[in-house]
Enzyme design. Sequence first.
Site, PDB file in Angstrom:
ATOM      1  N   VAL A 120       0.883  -1.173   0.000  1.00 21.65           N
ATOM      2  CA  VAL A 120       0.000   0.000   0.000  1.00 21.65           C
ATOM      3  C   VAL A 120       0.921   1.224   0.000  1.00 21.65           C
ATOM      4  O   VAL A 120       2.091   1.114   0.396  1.00 21.65           O
ATOM      5  CB  VAL A 120      -0.908  -0.023   1.268  1.00 21.65           C
ATOM      6  N   THR A 124       5.559  -0.294   4.508  1.00 19.40           N
ATOM      7  CA  THR A 124       5.445  -0.898   5.831  1.00 19.40           C
ATOM      8  C   THR A 124       5.167   0.162   6.897  1.00 19.40           C
ATOM      9  O   THR A 124       4.629  -0.164   7.955  1.00 19.40           O
ATOM     10  CB  THR A 124       6.698  -1.745   6.115  1.00 19.40           C
ATOM     11  N   VAL A 275       7.301  -2.903 -10.583  1.00 18.53           N
ATOM     12  CA  VAL A 275       8.520  -2.898 -11.386  1.00 18.53           C
ATOM     13  C   VAL A 275       9.004  -4.344 -11.457  1.00 18.53           C
ATOM     14  O   VAL A 275       9.225  -4.984 -10.424  1.00 18.53           O
ATOM     15  CB  VAL A 275       9.579  -1.968 -10.769  1.00 18.53           C
ATOM     16  N   HIS A 546      11.746  -6.770  11.432  1.00 22.99           N
ATOM     17  CA  HIS A 546      12.732  -5.706  11.237  1.00 22.99           C
ATOM     18  C   HIS A 546      13.798  -6.102  10.219  1.00 22.99           C
ATOM     19  O   HIS A 546      14.981  -5.856  10.422  1.00 22.99           O
ATOM     20  CB  HIS A 546      13.381  -5.347  12.584  1.00 22.99           C
ATOM     21  N   HIS A 590      13.899  -0.513  16.807  1.00 22.98           N
ATOM     22  CA  HIS A 590      12.992  -0.846  15.707  1.00 22.98           C
ATOM     23  C   HIS A 590      13.505  -0.093  14.481  1.00 22.98           C
ATOM     24  O   HIS A 590      14.232   0.886  14.606  1.00 22.98           O
ATOM     25  CB  HIS A 590      11.573  -0.426  16.060  1.00 22.98           C
TER      26      HIS A 590
HETATM   27  C1  LIG Z   1       3.785  -5.656  11.265  1.00 23.77           C
HETATM   28  C2  LIG Z   1       5.016  -4.779  11.340  1.00 23.77           C
HETATM   29  C3  LIG Z   1       5.231  -4.014  12.471  1.00 23.77           C
HETATM   30  C4  LIG Z   1       6.364  -3.200  12.539  1.00 23.77           C
HETATM   31  N1  LIG Z   1       6.502  -2.400  13.631  1.00 23.77           N
HETATM   32  C5  LIG Z   1       7.497  -1.511  13.667  1.00 23.77           C
HETATM   33  C6  LIG Z   1       7.585  -0.594  14.749  1.00 23.77           C
HETATM   34  O1  LIG Z   1       6.768  -0.598  15.671  1.00 23.77           O
HETATM   35  N2  LIG Z   1       8.600   0.312  14.727  1.00 23.77           N
HETATM   36  C7  LIG Z   1       9.515   0.326  13.716  1.00 23.77           C
HETATM   37  O2  LIG Z   1      10.435   1.147  13.756  1.00 23.77           O
HETATM   38  N3  LIG Z   1       9.477  -0.540  12.709  1.00 23.77           N
HETATM   39  C8  LIG Z   1       8.466  -1.442  12.635  1.00 23.77           C
HETATM   40  N4  LIG Z   1       8.390  -2.287  11.576  1.00 23.77           N
HETATM   41  C9  LIG Z   1       9.438  -2.231  10.537  1.00 23.77           C
HETATM   42  C10 LIG Z   1       9.451  -0.940   9.707  1.00 23.77           C
HETATM   43  O3  LIG Z   1       8.144  -0.485   9.473  1.00 23.77           O
HETATM   44  C11 LIG Z   1      10.211  -1.196   8.397  1.00 23.77           C
HETATM   45  O4  LIG Z   1      11.555  -1.535   8.713  1.00 23.77           O
HETATM   46  C12 LIG Z   1      10.274   0.015   7.464  1.00 23.77           C
HETATM   47  O5  LIG Z   1       9.009   0.598   7.303  1.00 23.77           O
HETATM   48  C13 LIG Z   1      10.846  -0.410   6.104  1.00 23.77           C
HETATM   49  O6  LIG Z   1      10.868   0.670   5.203  1.00 23.77           O
HETATM   50  P1  LIG Z   1      11.357   0.469   3.691  1.00 23.77           P
HETATM   51  O7  LIG Z   1      11.285   1.798   3.048  1.00 23.77           O
HETATM   52  O8  LIG Z   1      12.657  -0.232   3.694  1.00 23.77           O
HETATM   53  O9  LIG Z   1      10.324  -0.558   3.035  1.00 23.77           O
HETATM   54  P2  LIG Z   1       8.749  -0.436   2.823  1.00 23.77           P
HETATM   55  O10 LIG Z   1       8.177   0.621   3.685  1.00 23.77           O
HETATM   56  O11 LIG Z   1       8.221  -1.806   2.945  1.00 23.77           O
HETATM   57  O12 LIG Z   1       8.591   0.073   1.319  1.00 23.77           O
HETATM   58  C14 LIG Z   1       8.748  -0.733   0.188  1.00 23.77           C
HETATM   59  C15 LIG Z   1       7.660  -0.370  -0.815  1.00 23.77           C
HETATM   60  O13 LIG Z   1       7.987  -0.897  -2.092  1.00 23.77           O
HETATM   61  C16 LIG Z   1       6.838  -1.483  -2.660  1.00 23.77           C
HETATM   62  N5  LIG Z   1       7.309  -2.494  -3.602  1.00 23.77           N
HETATM   63  C17 LIG Z   1       7.935  -3.656  -3.319  1.00 23.77           C
HETATM   64  N6  LIG Z   1       8.235  -4.314  -4.455  1.00 23.77           N
HETATM   65  C18 LIG Z   1       7.801  -3.539  -5.474  1.00 23.77           C
HETATM   66  C19 LIG Z   1       7.834  -3.676  -6.888  1.00 23.77           C
HETATM   67  N7  LIG Z   1       8.373  -4.741  -7.484  1.00 23.77           N
HETATM   68  N8  LIG Z   1       7.303  -2.689  -7.646  1.00 23.77           N
HETATM   69  C20 LIG Z   1       6.752  -1.590  -7.061  1.00 23.77           C
HETATM   70  N9  LIG Z   1       6.695  -1.419  -5.726  1.00 23.77           N
HETATM   71  C21 LIG Z   1       7.222  -2.382  -4.950  1.00 23.77           C
HETATM   72  C22 LIG Z   1       6.076  -2.015  -1.468  1.00 23.77           C
HETATM   73  O14 LIG Z   1       4.720  -2.248  -1.770  1.00 23.77           O
HETATM   74  C23 LIG Z   1       6.300  -0.920  -0.437  1.00 23.77           C
HETATM   75  O15 LIG Z   1       5.342   0.097  -0.532  1.00 23.77           O
HETATM   76  C24 LIG Z   1       7.295  -3.152  11.475  1.00 23.77           C
HETATM   77  C25 LIG Z   1       7.086  -3.944  10.353  1.00 23.77           C
HETATM   78  C26 LIG Z   1       5.945  -4.742  10.265  1.00 23.77           C
HETATM   79  C27 LIG Z   1       5.729  -5.573   9.039  1.00 23.77           C
END
Ligand SMILES: Cc1cc2nc3c(=O)[nH]c(=O)nc-3n(C[C@H](O)[C@H](O)[C@H](O)COP(=O)(O)OP(=O)(O)OC[C@H]3O[C@@H](n4cnc5c(N)ncnc54)[C@H](O)[C@@H]3O)c2cc1C
Length: 612
Positions: A120, A124, A275, A546, A590
């Site tokens: 979405v 995350t 992608v 994480h 976290h």
């Molecule tokens: C249930 C849960 C609870 C958590 N609780 C905490 C917490 O309390 N505190 C905390 O600090 N962290 C928490 N985390 C971890 C934290 O939220 C993540 O480490 C962080 O948000 C990751 O960010 P990111 O930008 O790396 O990835 P993401 O935010 O996952 O972004 C990746 C994006 O890329 C998109 N994507 C993936 N593949 C493709 C593709 N092929 N084409 C187009 N789009 C694509 C995905 O849909 C997503 O929107 C939690 C995680 C989960 C799952």
Amino acid sequence: MPKSLLTCLQLGLWLLPATRAAIFNSKTELPQNATNKYDFIVVGGGTAGLVIANRLTENSNTSVLVIEAGGFHENPQDMNITIPFLTTHASPGGPFDWNYTTTPQTGVSNQTIAYPRGFVLGGTSSINSFAYTRGTSEDYDRIANLTGDSGWSWDALRPYILKAELLTPPADGHDTSNQLNVSVHGSVNTSALLGTSAPGFSQKDFDSRVIGTTTQEGFQEEFPFNLDMNGGTNLGIGWQVSSISNGTRSSSARKYLAPFVDQRPNLDVLLNTRVARLVPDTSNDAQNLSIHTVEIVSSPDDIPLSLSANSEVVLSAGAIGTPQILLLTGYGDSCANLSIPTILSNPSVGQNLSDHPAVSQIWSVNSTETWEAFQATRNETAFAEVLEQWQNNRTGPLSDALFNQLGWLRVNESDPDVTAALEEFGDPSAGVNTAHFELLFSNGFLGDTPSEGNYMTILTILSTPFSRGSITLTSSSIFDPPLIDPAFLSHPFDFIAIRSGFLAARRFVTAPTWDNYIISQFDNINGSSIDEIDQFIRNTTRSAYHVVGTASMSAKNADWGVVDPDLRLKGVEGVRVVDASVLPYTPSGHTEAIVYILAERAADLIKDTWGL
Ligand SMILES: Cc1cc2nc3c(=O)[nH]c(=O)nc-3n(C[C@H](O)[C@H](O)[C@H](O)COP(=O)(O)OP(=O)(O)OC[C@H]3O[C@@H](n4cnc5c(N)ncnc54)[C@H](O)[C@@H]3O)c2cc1C
Ligand SMILES: *[C@@H]1O[C@H](CO)[C@@H](O)[C@H](O)[C@H]1NC(C)=O
Ligand SMILES: *[C@@H]1O[C@H](CO)[C@@H](O)[C@H](O)[C@H]1NC(C)=O
Ligand SMILES: *[C@@H]1O[C@H](CO)[C@@H](O)[C@H](O)[C@H]1NC(C)=O
Ligand SMILES: *[C@@H]1O[C@H](CO)[C@@H](O)[C@H](O)[C@H]1NC(C)=O
Ligand SMILES: *[C@@H]1O[C@H](CO)[C@@H](O)[C@H](O)[C@H]1NC(C)=O
Ligand SMILES: *[C@@H]1O[C@H](CO)[C@@H](O)[C@H](O)[C@H]1NC(C)=O
Ligand SMILES: *[C@@H]1O[C@H](CO)[C@@H](O)[C@H](O)[C@H]1NC(C)=O
Ligand SMILES: *[C@@H]1O[C@H](CO)[C@@H](O)[C@H](O)[C@H]1NC(C)=O
Ligand SMILES: *[C@@H]1O[C@H](CO)[C@@H](O)[C@H](O)[C@H]1NC(C)=O
Ligand SMILES: *[C@@H]1O[C@H](CO)[C@@H](O)[C@H](O)[C@H]1NC(C)=O
Ligand SMILES: *[C@@H]1O[C@H](CO)[C@@H](O)[C@H](O)[C@H]1NC(C)=O
Ligand SMILES: *[C@@H]1O[C@H](CO)[C@@H](O)[C@H](O)[C@H]1NC(C)=O
């Protein structure tokens, strides 16, 4: 024809450029010229991706297209990703989750564990549990040291640490001066956007018992109070700061995108589109690999469309999506058996996966003021009341996260198993002011609530794992999930360390503050032998979600790693990676805060390169 419209047409105003961001719901809505229109293409509209998109488009001379696999984040039925307390309904499973599971985990009784990721806008950050913890200065200094770039050190990152957080009053407006130290948090002065706050609903009885334990004789030494776990060291027990503001989830979608849609004609977002891979520039010769093109698809049998960025492609697909896309591109280990031609062999892609294993303990308690009092499955009337309160003015128990307090502690060196493990394997933490494990305190049953009784939960999370896992492909299609192997508790130190945290939680509840409150340990391990405790840990350990490290940053001249310290894909011109996958070590915290911080710095690195 109305006069005003006629005037517009006569003046040719329809030729004026757009004044707001376009949100395309499918690739068929893209304008004809989209193929070469954008300076930057951001792959993934998640936590990091929307920070990059926002900061780059502050400059009106550049343009950005974000491509997100999931859908829009603000539909009326999306209570579960908006109302803080309902976050446990947002995943695993449901419309906002990628629905991943791990491979069978030999370190934890061969369990196959649910592994949610946000599917979405906001990624995350739209489904997580809000804990806003930066980790320690030692965590950042270790990354600076490893990469040889002092720009990643705690002191050098200070402007970005402050820019990645906007501290706001809690939902109930209470005085927080004995719950956090304002001067270590970000404020409007730093152009911060991500609203955070101290707990917005007082769980009076439970809160006072947790905090009371930190001053009790015989307990305060092991469990001291820490006024602010975000100030550089995290050791001790203290109040949580959450990514919640105005009693509502602060996601990257809500804070870095939504308020800017009306003001940024240079920022477009394409939803419901994946992608599938990156495509090397046709002018490439072997010496000079460059990539500016992404191939996008909306379904497994769709005909791919190519879009090219004039300046850079920024991969922000997260710690699972990013290595998956790189491997599908042929950037990685040999993928010959999947008939993916290798464009550059780099065995580090998808390796070095690091995650935090977590294990709960639950006690039944002598109180009626736990979550169970207003959970919908228990009492629909009570739930309707708290929901109405939240809808009225964003207050009450639903405005709060799952934990009001967190604790950060080192392994217990009076345990001979611990000292032997430290001796044999060394210390995995970034330094002596960095916790090995975390305790999280919940005023209720964290999990599927039984139909009767009142509960409390202490979750133990191992913050400094030695174990390393991997992401590997199973097919050449972006629609097939990769194999996800976090290798939980596969390293002997990790088991000793999580057990040390598990036993610390059991000592915590023996303080006199818990007399007449705790009735019994619910999960049937009260008084069990250490062998039974070990088996219980292996049987019930899950993920804290994480995951990091699968496209690790390393020094420019290192013989491993996926990106340089400036986050450029090694050996390739035109691509950077900005998300949790670049973190070579997981922080003792976290992971959302460190992702926001790294994305804020990455945006400036990119702006500097292009003079923006
Ligand atoms: C249930 C849960 C609870 C958590 N609780 C905490 C917490 O309390 N505190 C905390 O600090 N962290 C928490 N985390 C971890 C934290 O939220 C993540 O480490 C962080 O948000 C990751 O960010 P990111 O930008 O790396 O990835 P993401 O935010 O996952 O972004 C990746 C994006 O890329 C998109 N994507 C993936 N593949 C493709 C593709 N092929 N084409 C187009 N789009 C694509 C995905 O849909 C997503 O929107 C939690 C995680 C989960 C799952
Ligand atoms: C792309 O086309 C739109 C109309 O669809 C036009 O407004 C815009 O100027 C064009 N952009 C470029 C870079 O050609
Ligand atoms: C945009 O580019 C023009 C022409 O190069 C330059 O004069 C102007 O200062 C730039 N604006 C910003 C905000 O960078
Ligand atoms: C929200 O959670 C509830 C309870 O689990 C569930 O019934 C409902 O379908 C969820 N809504 C969405 C949009 O996922
Ligand atoms: C995950 O499963 C839900 C159904 O529970 C579905 O709506 C959603 O689209 C699935 N996610 C993906 C990425 O397929
Ligand atoms: C886990 O699976 C492996 C391989 O299938 C098997 O050898 C082992 O006995 C299993 N362990 C447990 C605890 O079931
Ligand atoms: C890394 O740490 C070592 C040992 O503490 C130190 O000697 C070295 O200077 C550090 N390197 C960098 C780049 O910070
Ligand atoms: C608050 O943080 C500042 C800056 O780190 C520090 O100087 C001060 O001592 C802290 N105050 C308290 C009460 O801990
Ligand atoms: C907080 O939420 C209320 C209720 O929806 C809304 O009226 C108010 O504008 C919000 N305040 C801020 C600062 O967003
Ligand atoms: C359910 O909640 C309502 C409203 O708070 C309360 O009056 C009632 O006593 C509760 N019912 C039970 C069985 O606890
Ligand atoms: C919010 O609404 C509830 C009723 O739903 C009320 O009891 C409470 O006083 C209100 N709080 C504020 C700060 O307005
Ligand atoms: C429950 O609490 C009451 C009053 O606080 C106390 O009298 C009673 O002994 C407690 N029960 C248990 C099982 O601890
Ligand atoms: C662990 O799981 C095994 C297999 O399901 C079961 O036989 C054993 O009783 C469990 N032990 C504990 C302590 O939970």
